[in-house]
Design a protein around this motif. Structure first.
Motif, PDB file in Angstrom:
ATOM      1  N   PHE A 168      41.064   2.708  25.113  1.00  0.00           N
ATOM      2  CA  PHE A 168      41.504   4.085  24.875  1.00  0.00           C
ATOM      3  C   PHE A 168      42.572   4.531  25.855  1.00  0.00           C
ATOM      4  O   PHE A 168      43.353   5.419  25.562  1.00  0.00           O
ATOM      5  CB  PHE A 168      40.327   5.048  24.943  1.00  0.00           C
ATOM      6  N   ASN A 169      42.611   3.909  27.048  1.00  0.00           N
ATOM      7  CA  ASN A 169      43.585   4.315  28.052  1.00  0.00           C
ATOM      8  C   ASN A 169      44.934   3.613  27.896  1.00  0.00           C
ATOM      9  O   ASN A 169      45.891   3.988  28.569  1.00  0.00           O
ATOM     10  CB  ASN A 169      43.036   4.079  29.452  1.00  0.00           C
ATOM     11  N   ALA A 198      36.736   1.865  26.992  1.00  0.00           N
ATOM     12  CA  ALA A 198      37.430   2.816  27.858  1.00  0.00           C
ATOM     13  C   ALA A 198      38.836   2.306  28.193  1.00  0.00           C
ATOM     14  O   ALA A 198      39.801   3.085  28.181  1.00  0.00           O
ATOM     15  CB  ALA A 198      36.632   3.061  29.124  1.00  0.00           C
ATOM     16  N   VAL A 199      38.950   1.013  28.464  1.00  0.00           N
ATOM     17  CA  VAL A 199      40.271   0.439  28.742  1.00  0.00           C
ATOM     18  C   VAL A 199      41.140   0.499  27.495  1.00  0.00           C
ATOM     19  O   VAL A 199      42.326   0.825  27.568  1.00  0.00           O
ATOM     20  CB  VAL A 199      40.123  -1.013  29.266  1.00  0.00           C
TER      21      VAL A 199
END
Length: 67
Positions: free
Chosen positions: A65-66, A62-63
């Motif tokens: 992708f951000n 998730a990190v």
């Protein structure tokens, strides 16, 4: 490729959470029916480790992708 891995990780995480929440007895009722995961206590520990590993992998992706 990484998004496919993230999707598979999400599905496994959902599956593990559903396995862990069936009732208040935990996995003791599962253990009496089937000796697949060993004793109920070792199955709980294994599922705990697997759940935390999947959560850590989820947050790492998730990190990624951000950024």
């Amino acid at each position: 490729m990484v998004k496919v891995l993230w999707l598979i990780l999400n599905l496994f995480l959902i599956l593990i959470i559903f396995v862990r929440v069936p009732n208040n007895n935990g996995l003791s009722s599962f253990d009496t029916k089937n000796n697949l995961l060993g004793s109920a206590n070792s199955a709980e520990k294994t599922l705990d480790k697997l759940t935390w590993s999947l959560i850590l992998g989820y947050f790492i992706l998730a990190v990624k992708f951000n950024f």
